[in-house]
Design a protein around this motif. Structure first.
Motif, PDB file in Angstrom:
ATOM      1  N   PRO A  94     -24.423  -5.052 -23.158  1.00  0.00           N
ATOM      2  CA  PRO A  94     -24.216  -4.830 -21.786  1.00  0.00           C
ATOM      3  C   PRO A  94     -23.352  -5.986 -21.226  1.00  0.00           C
ATOM      4  O   PRO A  94     -22.595  -5.706 -20.382  1.00  0.00           O
ATOM      5  CB  PRO A  94     -25.339  -4.812 -21.262  1.00  0.00           C
ATOM      6  N   ASP A  95     -23.414  -7.261 -21.995  1.00  0.00           N
ATOM      7  CA  ASP A  95     -22.681  -8.327 -21.409  1.00  0.00           C
ATOM      8  C   ASP A  95     -21.324  -8.446 -21.664  1.00  0.00           C
ATOM      9  O   ASP A  95     -20.502  -8.773 -21.015  1.00  0.00           O
ATOM     10  CB  ASP A  95     -23.290  -9.524 -21.686  1.00  0.00           C
ATOM     11  N   THR A  96     -20.916  -7.931 -23.037  1.00  0.00           N
ATOM     12  CA  THR A  96     -19.683  -8.099 -23.548  1.00  0.00           C
ATOM     13  C   THR A  96     -18.978  -6.850 -23.816  1.00  0.00           C
ATOM     14  O   THR A  96     -17.903  -6.733 -23.796  1.00  0.00           O
ATOM     15  CB  THR A  96     -19.836  -8.892 -24.894  1.00  0.00           C
ATOM     16  N   GLY A  97     -19.802  -5.650 -23.778  1.00  0.00           N
ATOM     17  CA  GLY A  97     -19.176  -4.441 -23.626  1.00  0.00           C
ATOM     18  C   GLY A  97     -18.543  -4.101 -25.145  1.00  0.00           C
ATOM     19  O   GLY A  97     -17.911  -3.135 -25.454  1.00  0.00           O
ATOM     20  N   LEU A  98     -19.121  -4.804 -26.118  1.00  0.00           N
ATOM     21  CA  LEU A  98     -18.701  -4.594 -27.437  1.00  0.00           C
ATOM     22  C   LEU A  98     -20.057  -4.451 -28.473  1.00  0.00           C
ATOM     23  O   LEU A  98     -21.107  -4.710 -27.946  1.00  0.00           O
ATOM     24  CB  LEU A  98     -18.034  -6.073 -28.064  1.00  0.00           C
ATOM     25  N   PRO A  99     -19.881  -3.876 -29.618  1.00  0.00           N
ATOM     26  CA  PRO A  99     -20.951  -3.524 -30.378  1.00  0.00           C
ATOM     27  C   PRO A  99     -21.536  -4.756 -30.721  1.00  0.00           C
ATOM     28  O   PRO A  99     -20.989  -5.718 -31.041  1.00  0.00           O
ATOM     29  CB  PRO A  99     -20.378  -2.759 -31.675  1.00  0.00           C
ATOM     30  N   ASP A 100     -22.956  -4.917 -30.793  1.00  0.00           N
ATOM     31  CA  ASP A 100     -23.762  -5.760 -31.418  1.00  0.00           C
ATOM     32  C   ASP A 100     -24.924  -5.488 -31.872  1.00  0.00           C
ATOM     33  O   ASP A 100     -25.288  -4.343 -31.650  1.00  0.00           O
ATOM     34  CB  ASP A 100     -24.154  -6.866 -30.126  1.00  0.00           C
ATOM     35  N   ALA A 129     -16.252   0.028 -34.405  1.00  0.00           N
ATOM     36  CA  ALA A 129     -16.540  -1.570 -34.429  1.00  0.00           C
ATOM     37  C   ALA A 129     -15.279  -2.085 -34.917  1.00  0.00           C
ATOM     38  O   ALA A 129     -14.664  -3.174 -34.370  1.00  0.00           O
ATOM     39  CB  ALA A 129     -17.565  -2.084 -35.078  1.00  0.00           C
ATOM     40  N   ARG A 130     -14.903  -1.295 -35.731  1.00  0.00           N
ATOM     41  CA  ARG A 130     -13.299  -1.649 -36.472  1.00  0.00           C
ATOM     42  C   ARG A 130     -12.071  -1.737 -35.430  1.00  0.00           C
ATOM     43  O   ARG A 130     -11.202  -2.473 -35.569  1.00  0.00           O
ATOM     44  CB  ARG A 130     -12.819  -0.825 -37.421  1.00  0.00           C
ATOM     45  N   ILE A 131     -12.132  -0.909 -34.489  1.00  0.00           N
ATOM     46  CA  ILE A 131     -11.164  -1.016 -33.538  1.00  0.00           C
ATOM     47  C   ILE A 131     -11.313  -1.588 -32.223  1.00  0.00           C
ATOM     48  O   ILE A 131     -10.413  -1.556 -31.297  1.00  0.00           O
ATOM     49  CB  ILE A 131     -10.697   0.658 -33.119  1.00  0.00           C
ATOM     50  N   VAL A 132     -12.395  -2.482 -32.124  1.00  0.00           N
ATOM     51  CA  VAL A 132     -12.609  -3.118 -31.024  1.00  0.00           C
ATOM     52  C   VAL A 132     -12.903  -4.793 -31.513  1.00  0.00           C
ATOM     53  O   VAL A 132     -13.484  -5.810 -30.574  1.00  0.00           O
ATOM     54  CB  VAL A 132     -13.802  -2.941 -29.987  1.00  0.00           C
ATOM     55  N   THR A 133     -12.360  -5.070 -32.681  1.00  0.00           N
ATOM     56  CA  THR A 133     -12.791  -6.336 -33.313  1.00  0.00           C
ATOM     57  C   THR A 133     -11.417  -6.752 -33.745  1.00  0.00           C
ATOM     58  O   THR A 133     -10.522  -6.205 -34.230  1.00  0.00           O
ATOM     59  CB  THR A 133     -13.594  -6.055 -34.794  1.00  0.00           C
ATOM     60  N   SER A 144      -8.387  -8.615 -43.030  1.00  0.00           N
ATOM     61  CA  SER A 144      -7.537  -7.591 -42.624  1.00  0.00           C
ATOM     62  C   SER A 144      -8.348  -6.393 -41.876  1.00  0.00           C
ATOM     63  O   SER A 144      -7.954  -5.542 -41.289  1.00  0.00           O
ATOM     64  CB  SER A 144      -7.107  -6.613 -44.037  1.00  0.00           C
ATOM     65  N   TYR A 145      -9.595  -6.662 -41.552  1.00  0.00           N
ATOM     66  CA  TYR A 145     -10.564  -6.037 -40.900  1.00  0.00           C
ATOM     67  C   TYR A 145     -10.454  -6.179 -39.519  1.00  0.00           C
ATOM     68  O   TYR A 145     -10.117  -7.044 -39.018  1.00  0.00           O
ATOM     69  CB  TYR A 145     -12.017  -6.404 -41.103  1.00  0.00           C
ATOM     70  N   GLY A 146     -10.248  -4.702 -38.746  1.00  0.00           N
ATOM     71  CA  GLY A 146     -10.260  -4.899 -37.414  1.00  0.00           C
ATOM     72  C   GLY A 146      -8.702  -4.558 -36.668  1.00  0.00           C
ATOM     73  O   GLY A 146      -7.820  -5.242 -37.186  1.00  0.00           O
TER      74      GLY A 146
END
Length: 136
Positions: free
Chosen positions: A17-23, A43-47, A57-59
């Motif tokens: 909830p703090d970052t809006g990213l998967p954790d 996760a791949r498309i917000v990293t 090459s990930y993300g």
């Protein structure tokens, strides 16, 4: 004859909830099947590219496109598809991207060893979310 393939089990990665990213889930809840694969694809498309030290090459952080004056949805869709196909569990993927206001909506039809599924991801400048996952 369709052969089902186990997509594996992983620790759930809901949105922080703090970052809006998967954790990682604080309780280390497990997720498997298409839900687990959908979380991994999200996760791949917000990293950011290169953020993983063991896989540079990930993300591809699609949020970087939100500041473009005229984002190319075709280019974004191609980058998302490329990232999704880099996951060995994805056999094929079709990606549609719509840019409305300050939000990208990414809709995918993914073919996996466990069968096809649809997923919809919303990406904004403040929050991002895996909106739906539906087995077909």
């Amino acid at each position: 004859m369709t052969v089902s393939v186990d997509l594996g089990t992983d620790i759930s990665t809901p949105l922080d909830p703090d970052t809006g990213l998967p954790d990682l889930d604080a309780f280390f809840s497990l997720v498997d099947g298409i839900e687990g694969l959908a979380q991994a694809l999200f996760a791949r498309i917000v990293t950011p590219t290169g953020a993983l030290i063991d896989d540079l090459s990930y993300g591809h952080d699609v949020r970087e496109n939100l500041n473009d004056s005229s984002p190319s949805t075709t280019r974004i869709a191609a980058a998302v598809r490329s990232q999704w196909l880099a996951d060995e569990r994805v056999l094929d993927a079709q990606v549609d991207v719509v840019f409305e206001g300050e939000t990208l909506t990414i809709a995918g039809l993914v073919e996996s060893g466990e069968g096809p599924f649809r997923l919809v991801i919303g990406v904004g400048s403040v929050t991002s979310a895996l909106l739906s996952v539906e087995a077909l």
